[in-house]
Design an enzyme around this catalytic site. Structure first.
Site, PDB file in Angstrom:
ATOM      1  CB  CYS A 251       9.455  21.468  39.071  1.00 44.36           C
ATOM      2  SG  CYS A 251       8.059  21.805  40.173  1.00 44.36           S
TER       3      CYS A 251
ATOM      4  CD  GLU B 122       0.026  23.088  44.312  1.00 42.17           C
ATOM      5  OE1 GLU B 122      -0.773  23.231  45.237  1.00 42.17           O
ATOM      6  OE2 GLU B 122       0.537  21.984  44.041  1.00 42.17           O
TER       7      GLU B 122
ATOM      8  CB  CYS C  75       8.778  16.768  45.902  1.00 42.87           C
ATOM      9  SG  CYS C  75       9.009  18.531  46.198  1.00 42.87           S
TER      10      CYS C  75
ATOM     11  CG  ASP D 266       4.810  17.060  45.108  1.00 47.94           C
ATOM     12  OD1 ASP D 266       5.989  17.458  45.118  1.00 47.94           O
ATOM     13  OD2 ASP D 266       3.904  17.699  44.557  1.00 47.94           O
ATOM     14  CB  SER D 267       5.312  20.434  48.132  1.00 44.24           C
ATOM     15  OG  SER D 267       5.202  20.638  46.739  1.00 44.24           O
TER      16      SER D 267
ATOM     17  CG  HIS E  33       3.766  21.313  40.884  1.00 45.04           C
ATOM     18  ND1 HIS E  33       4.458  20.636  41.857  1.00 45.04           N
ATOM     19  CD2 HIS E  33       2.627  21.756  41.468  1.00 45.04           C
ATOM     20  CE1 HIS E  33       3.752  20.680  42.981  1.00 45.04           C
ATOM     21  NE2 HIS E  33       2.644  21.358  42.769  1.00 45.04           N
TER      22      HIS E  33
END
Ligand code: DGL
Length: 274
Positions: free
Chosen positions: A191, A157, A72, A9-10, A193
């Site tokens: 997403c 994040e 992701c 993932d990023s 996240h």
């Protein structure tokens, strides 16, 4: 050499997917890579996301992973097809890279009564048009309404997913989508996240709208894939060992990662080329 399943993932979001995968398939080894130094990917161009993702996939192959999951949506939307079609031949035709958009699209239409699905995702995933295209292949009668939420990944994040700032942006973005299509009865968090925002998302939605996260969908799909591909399944090493790598500070990663993964994480730092 171990042959773990690679999960990419990023940044931290893919840990929500890894968590579900480990729950469903605890017997395998896993190697997670978060490209935190270059996150977020969601606002970057196709070329950049492809270039970054390819570099990380190559790195995971070098760690012995015969199979890499792009956990992701942005990377799945912007890099997966090119890697599968252009790069795998050179990197190892027997290796495999799978994404999260296809398995989600295969089942999402089963959840809606009104035939209206809302997709919340990054700018990159929305502008790629991947979800409307993929869902139309499996559920031609389902209308897909997308909305990009560029503030949500930075909130997550930066550990602000429980704060008042998160309430503000969630209310705003949900309002825009509901105005666009009030008939939506299923909302996909497209997403990796976003599951951390799920309690707040649910609190701001009227009853009757179902919120779907991808973790268990991707885990079930991987289970099925390994069942159908014994030649891949037999290559995977078993021992339940999980290793974690980040392109940014390992200390910082360990501090935040447990919120996504649900248990303590000890990562190592790797250098990326650019
Ligand atoms: N977790 C990524 C996704 O599923 C997005 C995060 C980012 O923008 O880097 O799309």
């Amino acid at each position: 050499m171990a042959h773990p399943i690679g999960v990419f993932d990023s940044g931290y979001g893919g840990l929500t997917v890894l968590r579900s995968i480990v729950e469903a398939l605890p017997q395998y080894d896993y190697c997670y890579l978060g490209d935190n130094a270059r996150a977020p990917y969601g606002t970057r161009s196709f070329e950049t996301v492809y270039h970054y993702t390819l570099e990380c996939v190559e790195w995971l192959f070098k760690q012995g992973c015969p199979l890499v999951i792009l956990a992701c949506n942005t990377a799945s939307a912007k890099a997966l097809r090119s890697i599968q079609q252009k790069d795998l031949q050179r990197l190892g035709p027997e290796k495999r890279v799978l994404g999260v958009i296809r398995p989600t699209s295969e089942v999402i239409g089963n959840y809606t009564q009104t035939q209206a699905v809302g997709i919340l995702a990054t700018n990159g995933t929305v502008s790629s048009g991947s979800y409307p295209l993929e869902i139309s292949k499996f559920f031609p009668g389902v209308n897909v309404h997308q909305h990009a939420c560029p503030m949500w990944v930075p909130l997550v994040e930066n550990g602000e997913y429980g704060g008042a700032g998160a309430d503000f942006f969630i209310k705003k973005d949900l309002g825009i989508l509901q105005e666009q299509a009030p008939e939506i009865d299923v909302l996909l968090l497209a997403c990796t996240h976003y599951p951390l925002l799920e309690p707040k998302i649910k609190a701001h939605l009227p009853a009757g709208i179902r919120v779907i996260s991808q973790g268990s969908i991707v885990a079930e799909s991987l289970k099925d894939y390994l069942h159908r591909h014994p030649e891949m399944e037999q290559q995977l090493s078993r021992g339940g060992v999980k290793t974690f790598y980040t392109s940014d500070s390992a200390e910082e990663f360990d501090r935040k990662a447990s919120m996504f993964f649900g248990e303590a994480v000890h990562s190592q730092h790797i250098e990326t080329a650019s």
